[in-house]
Write a protein that holds these residues in place. Structure first.
Motif, PDB file in Angstrom:
ATOM      1  N   LYS A 119       0.795  -1.228   0.000  1.00 28.77           N
ATOM      2  CA  LYS A 119       0.000   0.000   0.000  1.00 28.77           C
ATOM      3  C   LYS A 119       0.825   1.275   0.000  1.00 28.77           C
ATOM      4  O   LYS A 119       0.445   2.250  -0.664  1.00 28.77           O
ATOM      5  N   TYR A 122       1.366   2.770  -3.466  1.00 25.94           N
ATOM      6  CA  TYR A 122       0.233   2.936  -4.366  1.00 25.94           C
ATOM      7  C   TYR A 122      -0.104   4.384  -4.682  1.00 25.94           C
ATOM      8  O   TYR A 122      -0.578   4.688  -5.774  1.00 25.94           O
ATOM      9  N   PHE A 123       0.088   5.283  -3.718  1.00 28.20           N
ATOM     10  CA  PHE A 123      -0.382   6.662  -3.875  1.00 28.20           C
ATOM     11  C   PHE A 123       0.794   7.634  -3.911  1.00 28.20           C
ATOM     12  O   PHE A 123       1.810   7.411  -3.248  1.00 28.20           O
ATOM     13  N   ARG A 133      -7.337   5.144   0.364  1.00 25.41           N
ATOM     14  CA  ARG A 133      -6.395   4.213   0.976  1.00 25.41           C
ATOM     15  C   ARG A 133      -7.143   3.110   1.730  1.00 25.41           C
ATOM     16  O   ARG A 133      -6.762   1.928   1.686  1.00 25.41           O
TER      17      ARG A 133
END
Length: 232
Positions: A119, A122-123, A133
């Motif tokens: 994770k 991812y951003f 999220r």
């Protein structure tokens, strides 16, 4: 307007498109790869569930399946939108990392793997998009370890994309976040260079999750292909 088929990525389901779908009109088909164990089978699912002719949008792993599907039946897939994906061959280093991730997940570390290793990449904004999220985490945890193994092994065993790329004569738009750490801009440029009719769209301040970080751009690029005069 010609229909669109939406194909998700690793540890994602139809919720990936929750911000894109409301911005689209006409017939929309979403496919789910939860039970599929190879990129080839994912491509078969796209073709089996898709209408007679359609624009195909694939995200990340779904983009790889989309390229395979379009190469198999280019007469049906009239346009491609490839989002945060690449067409680089699997490398020994990447396969080794994927194998380690499978071992970690199956040794009881799946949640930690998602939270601490997957994770965070991812951003673009490490502090932004809290709702998105959470959605990514929820999709991953709902998918679980078995689906993770199935799809990671599918990525490890996917066919060399070079053959598929030669068959893609339809318009192809490659959409990539400028801060994508998983499918970087360099890979997107390399992909476009090998396409007969490719177009690159870079999204500023966007990471790997363009459908959630920049849904307006993603929807606009899908509609741009769907509105081509020959498709209407």
């Amino acid at each position: 307007m010609i229909p669109v088929v939406l194909a998700p990525g690793l540890l994602c389901d139809n919720r990936l498109w929750s911000k894109v779908q409301p911005l689209l009109t006409g017939e929309i088909v979403t496919v789910n790869f939860a039970k599929d164990a190879s990129v080839e089978v994912m491509a078969e699912r796209i073709l089996a569930e898709g209408p007679e002719r359609f624009v195909l949008a694939g995200f990340s792993m779904g983009g790889m399946a989309a390229m395979t599907a379009a190469a198999r039946e280019p007469g049906r897939v009239v346009g491609l939108v490839l989002i945060d994906t690449h067409a680089e061959p699997e490398t020994p280093d990447r396969s080794a990392r994927r194998a380690r991730q499978i071992e970690t997940a199956e040794a009881g570390g799946f949640v930690r793997l998602v939270r601490e290793e997957l994770k965070p990449n991812y951003f673009a904004d490490p502090e932004g998009h809290p709702d998105e999220r959470r959605l990514v985490l929820d999709m991953a945890l709902d998918a679980g370890e078995l689906q993770f193994r199935r799809h990671v092994e599918a990525l490890m065993g996917r066919p060399d994309p070079a053959t598929a790329l030669k068959a893609l004569s339809m318009p192809v738009t490659v959409v990539t976040g400028e801060q994508d750490a998983i499918a970087p801009v360099s890979a997107a440029r390399h992909l476009v260079e090998r396409l007969k009719n490719g177009r690159l769209v870079l999204i500023p301040d966007c990471g790997h999750m363009a459908p959630l970080e920049a849904p307006v751009v993603v929807a606009a690029e899908i509609d741009h292909l769907r509105r081509q005069p020959e498709f209407t």
